[in-house]
Scaffold this active site. Structure first.
Site, PDB file in Angstrom:
ATOM      1  N   HIS A 125       0.337   0.458 -13.431  1.00  0.00           N
ATOM      2  CA  HIS A 125       0.985  -0.970 -13.861  1.00  0.00           C
ATOM      3  C   HIS A 125       2.408  -0.579 -13.883  1.00  0.00           C
ATOM      4  O   HIS A 125       2.855   0.495 -14.493  1.00  0.00           O
ATOM      5  CB  HIS A 125       0.565  -1.103 -15.365  1.00  0.00           C
ATOM      6  N   GLY A 162       0.973  -1.142  -0.081  1.00  0.00           N
ATOM      7  CA  GLY A 162      -0.016  -0.078  -0.059  1.00  0.00           C
ATOM      8  C   GLY A 162       0.843   1.443  -0.050  1.00  0.00           C
ATOM      9  O   GLY A 162       0.256   2.234   0.345  1.00  0.00           O
ATOM     10  N   SER A 163       1.963   1.146  -0.459  1.00  0.00           N
ATOM     11  CA  SER A 163       2.855   2.234  -0.507  1.00  0.00           C
ATOM     12  C   SER A 163       2.378   3.411  -1.472  1.00  0.00           C
ATOM     13  O   SER A 163       2.335   4.754  -1.191  1.00  0.00           O
ATOM     14  CB  SER A 163       4.373   2.154  -0.923  1.00  0.00           C
ATOM     15  N   ASP A 204      -5.431  -4.814 -18.452  1.00  0.00           N
ATOM     16  CA  ASP A 204      -3.965  -3.837 -18.843  1.00  0.00           C
ATOM     17  C   ASP A 204      -4.416  -3.281 -19.996  1.00  0.00           C
ATOM     18  O   ASP A 204      -3.349  -2.877 -20.789  1.00  0.00           O
ATOM     19  CB  ASP A 204      -2.991  -4.545 -18.894  1.00  0.00           C
TER      20      ASP A 204
HETATM   21  C1  GAR Z   1       2.894  -1.167  -7.612  1.00  0.00           C
HETATM   22  O1  GAR Z   1       4.315  -1.585  -8.124  1.00  0.00           O
HETATM   23  C2  GAR Z   1       2.009  -1.614  -8.615  1.00  0.00           C
HETATM   24  O2  GAR Z   1       2.417  -0.859 -10.100  1.00  0.00           O
HETATM   25  C3  GAR Z   1       1.688  -2.984  -8.879  1.00  0.00           C
HETATM   26  O3  GAR Z   1       1.957  -3.404  -7.461  1.00  0.00           O
HETATM   27  C4  GAR Z   1       2.745  -2.516  -6.582  1.00  0.00           C
HETATM   28  C5  GAR Z   1       2.041  -2.143  -5.444  1.00  0.00           C
HETATM   29  O4  GAR Z   1       2.877  -1.564  -4.603  1.00  0.00           O
HETATM   30  N1  GAR Z   1       0.742  -3.336  -9.504  1.00  0.00           N
HETATM   31  C6  GAR Z   1       0.579  -4.323 -10.241  1.00  0.00           C
HETATM   32  O5  GAR Z   1       1.337  -5.001 -10.633  1.00  0.00           O
HETATM   33  C7  GAR Z   1      -0.949  -4.373 -10.877  1.00  0.00           C
HETATM   34  N2  GAR Z   1      -0.852  -5.136 -12.042  1.00  0.00           N
HETATM   35  P1  GAR Z   1       2.279  -0.902  -3.128  1.00  0.00           P
HETATM   36  O6  GAR Z   1       1.284  -1.664  -2.646  1.00  0.00           O
HETATM   37  O7  GAR Z   1       3.484  -0.779  -2.409  1.00  0.00           O
HETATM   38  O8  GAR Z   1       1.504   0.300  -3.505  1.00  0.00           O
END
Ligand code: GAR
Length: 192
Positions: A104, A12-13, A145
């Site tokens: 993405h 969730g950053s 996507d």
């Molecule tokens: C992020 O890098 C986002 O782009 C990716 O998951 C990560 C979540 O990080 N999303 C995908 O791969 C969706 N297809 P976070 O939980 O630290 O925000």
């Protein structure tokens, strides 16, 4: 007041960065954070930010209209997916046409589609010997996507970069740009 709901499945950053961005604003609010993962880091982050969290399960998400009803009842104007790892069902997409964004962690249309999420994306980018990666912020539609791209940013990769290093470089771009692009999109929405 425009209201945003953020869906996240993991750390969730990005959800946190976006929430910080709108803190203290009177025109836009992050009103809800939703997750399918009861152990997701995003839950603690949301609590610290004093944003209500909703945890739902697969059955509720795919076999009822409850999540959509919740969003509509909360007056949500824009849905933001930030590391949300489930495919969004048609009832939710149809309730928020052109009002749902995703980020993405690569340069779509490459390295997208089924199985391409989180670390798998960075592993594929490194395995292909790419010299660039980046982020794609796009609207969400029924095709995985493939919604209209709103914004992309690129970062140079070194031949020695590991998937973890690529992930870090991409995350810098995500935190830098996603809050700003969400702001632009939400601010341009018409009040109804
Ligand atoms: C992020 O890098 C986002 O782009 C990716 O998951 C990560 C979540 O990080 N999303 C995908 O791969 C969706 N297809 P976070 O939980 O630290 O925000």
């Amino acid at each position: 007041m425009k209201r945003i709901a953020i869906f996240a499945s993991g750390s969730g950053s990005n959800a946190e960065q976006i929430s910080h961005h709108f803190k203290g604003r009177t025109d836009v609010q992050v009103s809800l954070i939703l997750t399918n993962n009861p152990t997701a880091g995003v839950i603690q982050r949301a609590r610290k930010l004093h944003i209500p969290v909703v945890i739902f399960d697969r059955t509720l998400f795919y076999e009822s209209n409850r999540v959509v009803e919740l969003l509509l009842n909360a007056g949500i104007d824009l849905v933001v997916l930030a590391g949300f790892m489930m495919q969004v069902p048609a009832n939710l997409i149809n309730a928020y046409p052109n009002r749902m964004l995703n980020i993405h962690p690569a340069l779509l249309p490459r390295y997208g589609g089924k199985g391409m999420y989180g670390h798998f994306v960075h592993e594929a980018v490194v395995a292909a010997g790419e010299r660039q990666s980046g982020i794609s912020i796009h609207y969400v539609n029924e095709a995985y996507d493939e919604g209209e791209i709103v914004y992309q940013a690129t970062v140079e990769l070194d031949p020695t970069d590991t998937p973890d290093e690529v992930a870090r470089k991409v995350q810098v771009l995500e935190h830098l740009h996603y809050p700003r692009i969400v702001d632009e999109v939400v601010s341009a929405l018409n009040d109804e």
